[in-house]
Scaffold this motif. Structure first.
Motif, PDB file in Angstrom:
ATOM      1  N   UNK A  19       0.846  -1.197   0.000  1.00  0.00           N
ATOM      2  CA  UNK A  19       0.000   0.000   0.000  1.00  0.00           C
ATOM      3  C   UNK A  19       0.878   1.242   0.000  1.00  0.00           C
ATOM      4  N   UNK A  20       0.315   2.352  -0.466  1.00  0.00           N
ATOM      5  CA  UNK A  20       1.029   3.625  -0.384  1.00  0.00           C
ATOM      6  C   UNK A  20       0.864   4.172   1.018  1.00  0.00           C
ATOM      7  N   UNK A  21       1.988   4.535   1.634  1.00  0.00           N
ATOM      8  CA  UNK A  21       1.978   5.100   2.978  1.00  0.00           C
ATOM      9  C   UNK A  21       1.994   6.624   2.878  1.00  0.00           C
ATOM     10  N   UNK A  22       2.828   7.136   1.979  1.00  0.00           N
ATOM     11  CA  UNK A  22       2.938   8.574   1.730  1.00  0.00           C
ATOM     12  C   UNK A  22       2.909   8.769   0.228  1.00  0.00           C
ATOM     13  N   UNK A  23       2.148   9.758  -0.234  1.00  0.00           N
ATOM     14  CA  UNK A  23       2.040  10.003  -1.670  1.00  0.00           C
ATOM     15  C   UNK A  23       2.162  11.505  -1.913  1.00  0.00           C
ATOM     16  N   UNK A  33       4.392   0.748   1.577  1.00  0.00           N
ATOM     17  CA  UNK A  33       4.475   0.157   2.911  1.00  0.00           C
ATOM     18  C   UNK A  33       5.602  -0.858   3.049  1.00  0.00           C
ATOM     19  N   UNK A  34       6.184  -1.307   1.937  1.00  0.00           N
ATOM     20  CA  UNK A  34       7.315  -2.228   2.011  1.00  0.00           C
ATOM     21  C   UNK A  34       8.655  -1.492   2.019  1.00  0.00           C
ATOM     22  N   UNK A  35       8.616  -0.151   2.128  1.00  0.00           N
ATOM     23  CA  UNK A  35       9.834   0.639   2.207  1.00  0.00           C
ATOM     24  C   UNK A  35      10.384   1.080   0.872  1.00  0.00           C
ATOM     25  N   UNK A  36       9.723   0.768  -0.229  1.00  0.00           N
ATOM     26  CA  UNK A  36      10.169   1.138  -1.563  1.00  0.00           C
ATOM     27  C   UNK A  36       9.654   2.531  -1.889  1.00  0.00           C
ATOM     28  N   UNK A  37      10.548   3.384  -2.438  1.00  0.00           N
ATOM     29  CA  UNK A  37      10.146   4.697  -2.908  1.00  0.00           C
ATOM     30  C   UNK A  37       9.938   4.589  -4.413  1.00  0.00           C
ATOM     31  N   UNK A  38       8.747   4.947  -4.861  1.00  0.00           N
ATOM     32  CA  UNK A  38       8.354   4.869  -6.254  1.00  0.00           C
ATOM     33  C   UNK A  38       8.372   6.284  -6.823  1.00  0.00           C
ATOM     34  N   UNK A  39       9.095   6.474  -7.935  1.00  0.00           N
ATOM     35  CA  UNK A  39       9.197   7.794  -8.548  1.00  0.00           C
ATOM     36  C   UNK A  39       8.319   7.888  -9.783  1.00  0.00           C
ATOM     37  N   UNK A  46      14.760   0.905  -3.684  1.00  0.00           N
ATOM     38  CA  UNK A  46      14.332  -0.221  -2.864  1.00  0.00           C
ATOM     39  C   UNK A  46      14.698  -0.002  -1.410  1.00  0.00           C
ATOM     40  N   UNK A  47      14.037  -0.711  -0.525  1.00  0.00           N
ATOM     41  CA  UNK A  47      14.251  -0.560   0.916  1.00  0.00           C
ATOM     42  C   UNK A  47      15.693  -0.842   1.326  1.00  0.00           C
ATOM     43  N   UNK A  48      16.400  -1.694   0.579  1.00  0.00           N
ATOM     44  CA  UNK A  48      17.792  -2.017   0.916  1.00  0.00           C
ATOM     45  C   UNK A  48      18.789  -1.045   0.291  1.00  0.00           C
ATOM     46  N   UNK A  49      18.292   0.021  -0.378  1.00  0.00           N
ATOM     47  CA  UNK A  49      19.160   1.036  -0.960  1.00  0.00           C
ATOM     48  C   UNK A  49      19.484   0.835  -2.432  1.00  0.00           C
ATOM     49  N   UNK A  50      19.067  -0.277  -3.008  1.00  0.00           N
ATOM     50  CA  UNK A  50      19.308  -0.508  -4.434  1.00  0.00           C
ATOM     51  C   UNK A  50      18.432   0.417  -5.269  1.00  0.00           C
ATOM     52  N   UNK A  51      18.933   0.784  -6.438  1.00  0.00           N
ATOM     53  CA  UNK A  51      18.215   1.665  -7.351  1.00  0.00           C
ATOM     54  C   UNK A  51      17.765   0.880  -8.568  1.00  0.00           C
TER      55      UNK A  51
END
Length: 73
Positions: A19-23, A33-39, A46-51
């Motif tokens: 789910x989107x936590x912040x938009x 909600x899984x820690x991924x930032x979507x641009x 990704x949550x682990x810092x990968x791009x």
């Protein structure tokens, strides 16, 4: 990071359950909600810092070349 009950699955299990936590469409990003930032440009952080680089279509927004035997209207 996820505070849902039941908690969201890890980022590597697919996107259908997160789910989107912040938009912030005005800024071009959203936090899942899984820690991924979507641009907006389809890139991911990704949550682990990968791009994950943007994966838009190469010809998006460009004129389509004429097909032989047809004239432009």
């Amino acid at each position: 990071m996820c505070q849902h009950q039941p908690p969201c699955p890890p980022a590597d299990t697919g996107e259908e359950n997160v789910r989107l936590v912040v938009h912030h469409p005005e800024q071009g990003w959203a936090l899942r909600s899984d820690g991924v930032v979507l641009f907006e440009d389809t890139g991911l952080l990704l949550a682990d810092g990968q791009v994950v680089l943007p994966h838009r279509l190469q010809n998006a927004g460009r004129p389509v070349p004429e097909v032989s035997g047809r004239s432009a209207a």
